[in-house]
Scaffold this active site. Structure first.
Site, PDB file in Angstrom:
ATOM      1  N   LEU A  26       0.824  -1.207   0.000  1.00 37.31           N
ATOM      2  CA  LEU A  26       0.000   0.000   0.000  1.00 37.31           C
ATOM      3  C   LEU A  26       0.861   1.263   0.000  1.00 37.31           C
ATOM      4  O   LEU A  26       0.348   2.369  -0.080  1.00 37.31           O
ATOM      5  CB  LEU A  26      -0.910   0.019   1.238  1.00 37.31           C
ATOM      6  N   LYS A  75      15.210  -6.490   4.066  1.00 37.36           N
ATOM      7  CA  LYS A  75      15.514  -5.538   5.145  1.00 37.36           C
ATOM      8  C   LYS A  75      16.911  -5.699   5.743  1.00 37.36           C
ATOM      9  O   LYS A  75      17.504  -4.738   6.211  1.00 37.36           O
ATOM     10  CB  LYS A  75      14.468  -5.646   6.261  1.00 37.36           C
ATOM     11  N   ASP A 111      10.284   1.179  11.370  1.00 36.14           N
ATOM     12  CA  ASP A 111       9.340   0.182  11.896  1.00 36.14           C
ATOM     13  C   ASP A 111       9.237   0.295  13.423  1.00 36.14           C
ATOM     14  O   ASP A 111       8.171   0.100  13.996  1.00 36.14           O
ATOM     15  CB  ASP A 111       9.799  -1.237  11.549  1.00 36.14           C
ATOM     16  N   GLY A 249      -2.871  -3.496  12.486  1.00 34.90           N
ATOM     17  CA  GLY A 249      -1.564  -3.234  11.883  1.00 34.90           C
ATOM     18  C   GLY A 249      -1.504  -1.983  11.019  1.00 34.90           C
ATOM     19  O   GLY A 249      -0.416  -1.454  10.774  1.00 34.90           O
TER      20      GLY A 249
END
Ligand code: ATR
Length: 270
Positions: A26, A75, A111, A249
């Protein structure tokens, strides 16, 4: 309405999210909307980069992109192509945001901010002294365990593969165990960082007996999930049925995106 832009912000720039797969992300929609709202002539795209092609892609990155988000499975692997890391990204060993500052690639981890923001601001919970069970011991877990430990929470990492939770437990000085032991770990906060329950496998849950275990423990923890598709995962639905407050989330996702946007533009996220 016109914004007075920091120097250089009037020049078109290209941003991206790299992952594999990445089509479901998204992030392009979210950031392109934010650029438009802030009247920035920037563009954000999703680029599917397979692990085999990461090195090749990063060679061209410096010339082409002003910044990026990094998602599964890159990551950790992306770090060796960067010039510098923020202290947080360094401690966590994972990067989800790259800033290209005049040709110097700097890795950040937003994050952590996303997770802490969601728990504290949306879940309205103080983390200091709280007992938190973190399900999963992958990259997302690393960031969250780091943040929670720094905020003074007492963390227990439970994972399918015990050796992975043990490794992470040792890095951050946290308790650890197998996920099957959940019933022995009554907690104030439960957070899922595994991919179990993510679309399209929406019937999955990392804790199949959540409701009965919570009833047996007599505790109603705040339950959070890092999965944002679907918004209400099976885990969260079960938690709600058991009378727990839940944090979806999408809050974490938006908060990490907002922080990335700030790092790239120096402007607040609209
Ligand atoms: P991320 O970077 O998003 O955290 P990851 O590094 O692949 O992704 O980690 C995925 C996590 O989900 C791991 O903790 C994994 O458990 P293992 O260490 O046992 O592999 C967990 N996970 C994935 N599928 C799972 C499943 N079906 N049941 C339980 N845990 C699962």
């Amino acid at each position: 309405m016109s914004h007075s832009l920091p120097r250089g912000l009037g020049v078109p720039r290209l941003y991206c999210v790299i992952g594999h797969p990445v089509a479901h992300s998204l992030s392009p929609k979210l950031h392109n909307e934010a650029f438009r709202k802030r009247r920035l002539p920037f563009c954000y795209e999703a680029v599917d980069v397979s692990p085999r092609n990461l090195g090749h892609f990063m060679k061209e990155f410096r010339q082409k992109y002003a910044g990026a988000n990094v998602t599964i499975p890159h990551k950790e692997a992306v770090i060796k192509y960067l010039d510098r890391l923020s202290p947080e990204a360094e401690s966590i060993g994972a990067v989800n945001t790259i800033v290209n500052k005049n040709g110097v690639l700097i890795g950040h981890n937003t994050d952590v901010y996303g997770a802490l923001y969601a728990l504290q601001k949306i879940g309205r919970i103080r983390l200091k002294g709280k007992r938190v069970v973190v399900l999963g011991a992958g990259g997302a877990s690393r960031a969250i365990v780091y943040g929670l430990t720094k905020a003074g929470a007492k963390v227990v990492i439970l994972n399918r593969t015990l050796s992975n939770s043990k490794k992470l437990g040792h890095v951050f000085g946290a308790e650890y165990g197998p996920i099957a032991d959940f019933q022995n770990h009554a907690c104030d906060i439960l957070i899922n960082t595994t991919s179990v329950g993510m679309w399209p496998e929406v019937k999955g849950t990392p804790l199949s007996r959540l409701q009965s275990v919570l009833n047996m423990q007599g505790k109603k923890p705040l339950v959070a999930d890092i999965i944002y598709r679907p918004r209400m995962t099976k885990l969260l639905r079960d938690a709600k049925k058991a009378g727990c407050k839940v944090v979806t989330g999408d809050h974490m996702f938006r908060a990490q995106a907002a922080k990335s946007f700030e790092l790239w533009t120096g402007l607040s996220f609209p």
